[in-house]
Design an enzyme around this catalytic site. Structure first.
Site, PDB file in Angstrom:
ATOM      1  CB  CYS A   1      -0.899  -0.022   1.232  1.00 58.67           C
ATOM      2  SG  CYS A   1      -2.152   1.290   1.249  1.00 58.67           S
TER       3      CYS A   1
ATOM      4  CB  CYS B   1      -3.526  -8.288  -5.098  1.00 60.96           C
ATOM      5  SG  CYS B   1      -4.260  -6.807  -5.822  1.00 60.96           S
TER       6      CYS B   1
END
Length: 204
Positions: free
Chosen positions: A108, A187
């Site tokens: 992130c 993901c």
């Protein structure tokens, strides 16, 4: 083969705690590296806690050993000042992944990476510079990385599982911690976004 053992770096933060909870609910064996190993909800505890610091290579190595994949949700607790914690921590993680043959990492980063640096507000530039360094570490790693660059992350918004993903382009203004965490885990089970910068957003 779908990953079963994962390590989360940053699991005590706002988004990290949600990612941890969803991973536990999803049946993953979750390892975390944490300065305070007691800082987890009683009903959403990780399988394994390594007490330590992402800046300590030995600590990071212990956390990555035996994993199938890595999720990085490191933060600075709203401190916008100059730092190297994100990039140096990511460098240690990448080094450990290579040591143990772990290929997949979902990280992130800031949505400001999807803008020209000249457009970044001056107050955000010092922190954004370390996000840029962090991204470069991932790009140079040769690993199967996904650089997730979400907009404003809202703890108060619900989980929907219905959000928009945009590759190498800016998107909307908000994503919930719950939907963002869902995307991190998604993901892990696809190569669709490997080697790419993506954003994820929703109009709640």
């Amino acid at each position: 083969m779908a990953p079963k053992n994962i390590v989360i770096f940053g699991a005590t933060g706002m988004t990290g705690k949600v990612t941890l909870a969803q991973a536990v609910d999803g049946g993953y064996n979750v390892t975390v590296l944490a300065l305070d190993p007691a800082n987890f909800p009683a009903n959403k505890k990780p399988s394994r806690v390594i007490e330590g610091n992402v800046l300590n290579k030995e600590d990071v190595s212990k956390a990555v050993e035996g994993q199938d994949a890595v999720i990085i949700v490191l933060g600075t607790n709203n401190d916008l000042g100059p730092t190297t914690v994100l990039s140096e921590g990511t460098r240690n993680i990448v080094e450990a992944m290579k040591k143990y043959g772990v290929r997949k990492v979902v990280a992130c980063l800031s949505s400001l990476l999807l803008r020209d640096f000249a457009e970044v507000p001056s107050s955000f530039r010092p922190l954004t510079e370390d996000h840029i360094r962090m991204y470069q570490v991932l790009k140079d790693s040769g690993l199967d990385y996904v650089a997730v660059c979400p907009p404003y992350i809202a703890d108060s918004k619900p989980f929907t599982g219905d959000y928009t993903v945009r590759v190498e382009a800016r998107g909307g203004d908000v994503i919930s911690t719950h939907d963002l965490s869902d995307f991190f885990l998604r993901c892990l089970n696809t190569s669709e976004y490997d080697g790419k910068k993506v954003t994820v957003f929703r109009d709640y």
